[in-house]
Design an enzyme around this catalytic site. Structure first.
Site, PDB file in Angstrom:
ATOM      1  N   SER A 271      22.634  33.701  36.690  1.00 44.58           N
ATOM      2  CA  SER A 271      23.498  34.883  36.743  1.00 44.58           C
ATOM      3  C   SER A 271      24.490  34.990  35.601  1.00 44.58           C
ATOM      4  O   SER A 271      25.156  36.005  35.463  1.00 44.58           O
ATOM      5  CB  SER A 271      24.238  34.921  38.078  1.00 44.58           C
TER       6      SER A 271
ATOM      7  N   LYS B 163      31.530  32.034  37.562  1.00 47.44           N
ATOM      8  CA  LYS B 163      31.488  33.499  37.494  1.00 47.44           C
ATOM      9  C   LYS B 163      32.555  34.001  36.530  1.00 47.44           C
ATOM     10  O   LYS B 163      33.393  33.229  36.050  1.00 47.44           O
ATOM     11  CB  LYS B 163      31.764  34.115  38.879  1.00 47.44           C
TER      12      LYS B 163
END
Lengths: 417, 137
Positions: free
Chosen positions: B49, B86
């Site tokens: 991701s 993230k």
């Protein structure tokens, strides 16, 4: 001003640093060979898990309450301890690492600190941010008061991790809420003797006459009383005093029944003791040698012998021959040995030794120096007396070991992207 | 005038290396990659991701706990008992991915969430080391 910073249930909290899945779970850490519980995190303490209870006795209770069990991961604790000490060191001009999770601070030229309470929180915040370990911080005019304030910061209600003793009212408030044995330097026996005099807490002790205390209990208690009144008596080098007794003892990974293995284990302990004794410049006059089955066995067997050397020694070879000398009295066929150990109990300083006209010295400083240097340079165990040959039976058992997150590349934490 | 120190040495020696005094200038990867060595740990990236920010599966993340967290920086956080990497949106309390295949994650009050550190550096071994990858299994 002095300070004491120490980690709150260090081993158990260290396990949580790199394992976020157990941050909010009760965690306990076991001693060498997974024998007993040696650390309990606050959540596990709330469940009522006691310290120092044998693991097997409480195993089903721990399972029922989903308590996370870990073996002692010394590699991890050593690394986190270093990191924590490095952060703490930034906050004073002099510090002394007292144990794996405690460090004393000495502020000599820190006039810039005008709010110690705020300063304590700065230290707490920095250690938490950089290492994820919670610490308690105590400040006082002496080492003993700093230790008392540190106790208050963690254990007494109304404190939020920082406590400062800087005037009579704060001193009275904290000391009167501390039991005698919570005072640094007052052990259980001494505490009992003092309570017979009608003393109940640290404040009572602080109000005794130092001279009377000296005549009844000796110079150590006199110093404690003075320290509790803000008069510094202890120095850095005194808190790291020479040990009066040096032991090496451990339980076996697997039970031992044969003569050969037990003797090897005892010999290995003897050589560890000898090396430790040499490091602090002492000599051993009496050596305690013992072996036992488990106290939880049906028939508990324990034998212990004291061997007295004609002349105090630090010679590994002499210690190991003392083992051979008493071994037949300790070993018994059919006993499954669980634990054994060796301890030097009457130590003399090698500098101020009483010489004996008729006894030939058995010490061999050049040989022992060489022995220590080889082990220092190439790692412990590079050179050993043959009798102490290693055997997997007494290798450490660590069944619940967490990964070495910071010391092995193959075990660094996994991060989900 | 700069004087080159000549150290006294025992034994037979030939000419002293003209480079001897520059030895200490050797490059150190730690010095380059770690801003706060004491507050830094390494982790292994697992997942795709964050590829838009150059972080691929199997890369090593250098996580700095002492670095200031600002909006839009790459962080490692404890999110409900897992370490995640993230992009942090501090204004909207979102965890963003650097990939169109992953939706933003909202951080709510019921989530267990703490920022662990900032990732200003990550690196990749182009020939994978088996020891390093063994923790992905």
């Amino acid at each position: 001003m002095f300070g004491l910073v120490d980690a709150v249930s260090f081993y158990a909290r260290a396990e949580k640093v790199f394992d976020p899945s157990i941050r909010h779970k009760p965690v306990v850490v076991l001693t060498n060979n997974d024998g007993c519980i040696c650390a309990v995190c606050p959540l596990a303490r709330q469940l009522g898990v006691p310290k120092f209870i044998p693991y097997f006795k409480i195993k089903s209770f721990l399972e029922k309450h989903n308590v996370v069990v870990r073996s002692s991961n010394y590699e991890l604790y050593a690394d986190l301890s270093d990191r924590m000490m490095n952060v703490i060191a930034r906050y004073s001009d002099n510090h002394y690492v007292y144990s794996i999770d405690e460090s004393f601070l000495h502020f000599k030229n820190f006039s810039s600190v005008n709010n110690w309470h705020k300063y304590g929180h700065m230290i707490r915040k920095a250690v938490w941010r950089e290492t994820r370990l919670p610490v308690g911080v105590g400040f006082g005019a002496t080492l003993t008061l700093a230790k008392a304030a540190n106790h208050a910061s963690k254990k007494l209600s109304g404190f939020d991790g920082v406590a400062v003793i800087d005037d009579t009212s704060s001193r009275k408030e904290i000391l009167s809420r501390m039991s005698l044995t919570d005072v640094w330097g007052i052990g259980n026996k001494l505490g009992k003797r003092l309570s017979i005099l009608g003393l109940n807490n640290g404040w009572d002790l602080a109000n005794q006459s130092p001279k009377v205390m000296r005549s009844q209990f000796g110079v150590v208690v006199e110093r404690t009383v003075n320290e509790l009144n803000g008069m510094p008596c202890l120095q850095w080098d005194e808190i790291g005093q020479d040990k009066q007794e040096i032991f090496s003892t451990r339980s076996f990974g697997k039970r031992v029944t044969d003569e050969y293995t037990l003797k090897a284990a005892l010999s290995s302990h003897a050589s560890i003791v000898a090396a430790k004794v040499r490091r602090q410049g002492s000599l051993i006059k009496r050596l305690v040698i013992f072996a036992s089955s488990s106290p939880h066995d049906d028939r508990y067997y324990k034998k212990s012998f004291v061997y007295e050397f004609p002349m105090a020694t630090d010679n590994t070879i002499k210690l190991v021959s003392a083992i051979s000398y008493v071994f037949d009295n300790i070993y018994k066929q059919g006993v499954s040995f669980y634990r054994c150990g060796v301890g030097g109990v009457e130590l003399e300083s090698s500098l101020f030794r009483q010489k004996d006209m008729f006894t030939v010295s058995v010490n061999n400083p050049p040989l022992m120096k060489c022995y220590d240097e080889i082990n220092h340079r190439y790692g412990r165990g590079s050179i050993e007396v043959a009798a102490a040959e290693k055997n997997d039976k007494w290798a450490m058992r660590r069944n619940f070991l967490s990964p070495s997150y910071t010391s092995k590349w193959s075990e660094i934490p996994k991060i989900i992207c | 005038m700069k004087v080159i120190p000549v150290y006294i040495e025992a034994g037979i020696s030939g000419f002293e290396s003209p480079a001897a005094e520059y030895k200490e200038l050797n490059l150190s990867l730690e010095e380059l990659l770690l801003q706060h060595p004491n507050a830094t740990f390494f982790g292994l990236a697992n997942g795709r991701s964050m590829e838009g920010r150059g972080i691929f599966n199997g890369d090593v993340l250098v996580v700095d706990r002492a670095e200031h967290v600002s909006n839009g920086c790459v962080i490692v956080a404890n999110f409900n008992g897992c370490f995640v990497c993230k992009i942090i949106d501090t204004e909207k309390a979102l965890l963003l991915s650097a990939s169109s295949e992953h939706k933003p994650i909202e951080i709510t009050s019921t989530d267990d969430f703490q920022i662990e550190g900032v990732v200003n550096v990550s690196f990749r071994l182009h020939k994978k080391l088996p020891t390093l990858l063994s923790c992905l299994v």
